[in-house]
Scaffold this motif. Structure first.
Motif, PDB file in Angstrom:
ATOM      1  N   PHE A  45      -7.340   7.408  10.912  1.00 41.67           N
ATOM      2  CA  PHE A  45      -6.309   7.460   9.887  1.00 41.67           C
ATOM      3  C   PHE A  45      -5.956   8.901   9.544  1.00 41.67           C
ATOM      4  O   PHE A  45      -6.822   9.787   9.551  1.00 41.67           O
ATOM      5  CB  PHE A  45      -6.778   6.763   8.600  1.00 41.67           C
ATOM      6  N   ALA A  46      -4.697   9.145   9.210  1.00 43.09           N
ATOM      7  CA  ALA A  46      -4.298  10.444   8.692  1.00 43.09           C
ATOM      8  C   ALA A  46      -5.035  10.709   7.386  1.00 43.09           C
ATOM      9  O   ALA A  46      -5.218   9.810   6.565  1.00 43.09           O
ATOM     10  CB  ALA A  46      -2.789  10.477   8.462  1.00 43.09           C
ATOM     11  N   VAL A  47      -5.473  11.945   7.188  1.00 43.53           N
ATOM     12  CA  VAL A  47      -6.178  12.279   5.952  1.00 43.53           C
ATOM     13  C   VAL A  47      -5.239  12.143   4.757  1.00 43.53           C
ATOM     14  O   VAL A  47      -4.008  12.082   4.911  1.00 43.53           O
ATOM     15  CB  VAL A  47      -6.755  13.710   5.989  1.00 43.53           C
ATOM     16  N   ALA A  48      -5.815  12.116   3.577  1.00 49.59           N
ATOM     17  CA  ALA A  48      -5.016  12.051   2.359  1.00 49.59           C
ATOM     18  C   ALA A  48      -4.065  13.252   2.306  1.00 49.59           C
ATOM     19  O   ALA A  48      -4.452  14.373   2.662  1.00 49.59           O
ATOM     20  CB  ALA A  48      -5.926  12.042   1.140  1.00 49.59           C
ATOM     21  N   PRO A  49      -2.829  13.048   1.875  1.00 51.34           N
ATOM     22  CA  PRO A  49      -1.851  14.143   1.842  1.00 51.34           C
ATOM     23  C   PRO A  49      -2.343  15.375   1.093  1.00 51.34           C
ATOM     24  O   PRO A  49      -2.050  16.503   1.489  1.00 51.34           O
ATOM     25  CB  PRO A  49      -0.651  13.501   1.146  1.00 51.34           C
ATOM     26  N   ALA A  50      -3.094  15.181  -0.001  1.00 53.26           N
ATOM     27  CA  ALA A  50      -3.574  16.332  -0.766  1.00 53.26           C
ATOM     28  C   ALA A  50      -4.508  17.205   0.061  1.00 53.26           C
ATOM     29  O   ALA A  50      -4.498  18.443  -0.070  1.00 53.26           O
ATOM     30  CB  ALA A  50      -4.290  15.846  -2.035  1.00 53.26           C
ATOM     31  N   MET A  63       0.829  -1.202   0.000  1.00 57.04           N
ATOM     32  CA  MET A  63       0.000   0.000   0.000  1.00 57.04           C
ATOM     33  C   MET A  63       0.871   1.263   0.000  1.00 57.04           C
ATOM     34  O   MET A  63       1.936   1.309   0.613  1.00 57.04           O
ATOM     35  CB  MET A  63      -0.902   0.015   1.240  1.00 57.04           C
ATOM     36  N   LYS A  64       0.394   2.271  -0.676  1.00 61.56           N
ATOM     37  CA  LYS A  64       1.093   3.553  -0.719  1.00 61.56           C
ATOM     38  C   LYS A  64       0.959   4.308   0.599  1.00 61.56           C
ATOM     39  O   LYS A  64       1.874   5.024   1.018  1.00 61.56           O
ATOM     40  CB  LYS A  64       0.521   4.385  -1.872  1.00 61.56           C
ATOM     41  N   TYR A  65      -0.186   4.147   1.269  1.00 61.90           N
ATOM     42  CA  TYR A  65      -0.472   4.891   2.492  1.00 61.90           C
ATOM     43  C   TYR A  65      -0.392   3.964   3.703  1.00 61.90           C
ATOM     44  O   TYR A  65      -0.745   2.787   3.620  1.00 61.90           O
ATOM     45  CB  TYR A  65      -1.846   5.554   2.406  1.00 61.90           C
ATOM     46  N   TRP A  74      -6.183   7.278  -2.394  1.00 64.89           N
ATOM     47  CA  TRP A  74      -6.228   7.122  -0.926  1.00 64.89           C
ATOM     48  C   TRP A  74      -7.521   6.423  -0.520  1.00 64.89           C
ATOM     49  O   TRP A  74      -7.509   5.506   0.319  1.00 64.89           O
ATOM     50  CB  TRP A  74      -6.116   8.497  -0.267  1.00 64.89           C
ATOM     51  N   LEU A  75      -8.641   6.843  -1.092  1.00 68.33           N
ATOM     52  CA  LEU A  75      -9.935   6.240  -0.775  1.00 68.33           C
ATOM     53  C   LEU A  75      -9.957   4.762  -1.131  1.00 68.33           C
ATOM     54  O   LEU A  75     -10.432   3.936  -0.346  1.00 68.33           O
ATOM     55  CB  LEU A  75     -11.051   6.982  -1.512  1.00 68.33           C
ATOM     56  N   ASP A  76      -9.444   4.417  -2.296  1.00 67.43           N
ATOM     57  CA  ASP A  76      -9.417   3.016  -2.701  1.00 67.43           C
ATOM     58  C   ASP A  76      -8.630   2.177  -1.700  1.00 67.43           C
ATOM     59  O   ASP A  76      -9.036   1.055  -1.348  1.00 67.43           O
ATOM     60  CB  ASP A  76      -8.813   2.876  -4.093  1.00 67.43           C
TER      61      ASP A  76
END
Length: 392
Positions: free
Chosen positions: A45-50, A1-3, A290-292
């Motif tokens: 969870f930490a929010v998406a970086p964007a 996973m990226k996140y 991020w959502l996926d």
């Protein structure tokens, strides 16, 4: 996973309802600093970086005045739903507001007279009850029934009987459904719409969980089935930005939209804060990957819960999860009083869960709800504590 959703982020001391709000009566006298809260629908969870980057950029400007909602906001909303769900939304059909719960109240105010019935599929989101009552209306419940596979189904005969009641003027739908985890199929939504149309019942669909779907499930916006339905949505649950207070009401009919817009102003929920539009645009335009991944991680947490209960807490039956990050668990084999049972888990296991009776006095009996949107290690620790408590 990226996140990294395994990251344990310390939230105590940040003014968090989930982590800082005092536990209910009967909680540990020491304040419960080691309580694991799996109750309110709030991600850890930490929010998406964007999103974080966009909010930080806006916060760097030293003036936080009234927020102007520009065309890019509407483009982000319409573009997301067209791309993600094949739903074409006209920009002029959108009314922004501070949250889905205020939107529910405004829709009820616009569509009902005091004393009329608002129908729900029970058990249902607990704030629906208060929104209906606060508008002087009466809660009407059509009870969902679990089939042999544990999937909750509409009792169609009862649903139509409730709609046929001359006092019933609004059907308040939760799509996907909180707390049972159903993602309603198109044929189910069509049947709801047909029955409501037959009996002149307006549909208001809360679709705040629409992005949180599990493998093999497809979310269907109610307005793609019935254009006259009023849809309430927000990026808040899916992208973990509930504290930024933003939601949208989608209403195609001009006259109805005018009444709802008037109710938004009467309830004084017509302004959003300056961080809300930038967060929404960053969520819908730049955070889909991020959502996926978060959906994939939540599914893993659900499988962890189900496997653990099967092997270590056999009295618990975890119901199928199609959508949301909220597991609905049948604990009727373990207790006849789910409220007292949850209090015991809070005081002895130091795990905070919601009793099913919050979502319907009768329909929620024997159930509890567990928030799965947390690092897996936290969920595993909570389950170990519960197992130890059950062994006493």
């Amino acid at each position: 996973m990226k996140y990294n959703f395994d990251e344990l982020i310390e939230r105590r001391g940040t003014g968090s309802v989930k982590w800082d709000e005092p536990a209910p009566a009967g909680a540990p006298a020491d304040g419960g600093s080691d309580i694991i809260p799996l109750w309110v629908a709030d991600m850890d969870f930490a929010v998406a970086p964007a999103i974080q980057k966009a909010v930080q950029k806006r916060a760097a400007h030293p003036v936080f005045g009234y927020a102007y909602v520009d065309d890019r906001y509407y483009d982000a909303v319409t573009g997301w739903f067209q791309r993600r769900h094949g739903w074409t939304i006209a920009r002029e059909h959108i009314i922004y507001t501070t949250g889905v719960v205020p939107a529910v109240s405004c829709a009820i105010k616009a569509l009902t007279l005091p004393g009329e019935n608002v129908l729900m599929l029970s058990p249902d989101y607990n704030c629906f009850f208060s929104s209906i009552k606060n508008n002087g209306c009466v809660v009407a419940e059509s009870i969902l029934k679990a089939d042999g596979d544990g999937i909750f189904r509409v009792d169609w005969d009862d649903f139509e009987q409730q709609c046929a009641n001359e006092k019933t003027t609004v059907f308040l739908l939760c799509n996907p459904h909180n707390p049972t985890g159903r993602v309603w199929h198109r044929d189910e939504l069509q049947r709801m719409a047909d029955i409501c149309k037959k009996h002149s019942v307006s549909i208001v669909s809360d679709e705040i969980h629409c992005e949180l779907t599990m493998p093999g499930q497809t979310f269907v916006p109610m307005q793609t089935v019935d254009e006259s339905a009023i849809v309430l949505n927000s990026p808040s649950k899916a992208f973990n930005i509930a504290g930024l207070q933003v939601a949208n009401i989608i209403c195609a009919d001009h006259a109805t939209r005018r009444r709802i817009n008037r109710a938004v102003n009467i309830n004084e929920v017509c302004d959003i804060n300056p961080f809300a539009p930038v967060a929404l645009k960053a969520a819908y335009n730049d955070s889909e990957d991020w959502l996926d991944e978060v959906n994939e991680y939540i599914w893993g947490n659900y499988q962890t819960l189900r496997s653990f209960c099967q092997s270590d807490i056999p009295a618990w039956r975890v119901m199928p999860l199609e959508g949301t990050y909220l597991a609905w668990v049948d604990v009727s084999s373990a207790t006849h009083d789910v409220g007292s049972y949850c209090n015991r888990l809070l005081t002895e296991a130091r795990v905070w869960l919601n009793p099913g009776t919050m979502y319907g006095r009768e329909s929620g009996k024997g159930f509890l709800r567990i928030n799965l949107a947390c690092p897996r290690s936290l969920l595993q620790e909570a389950l170990k504590r519960i197992k130890a408590c059950e062994a006493k």
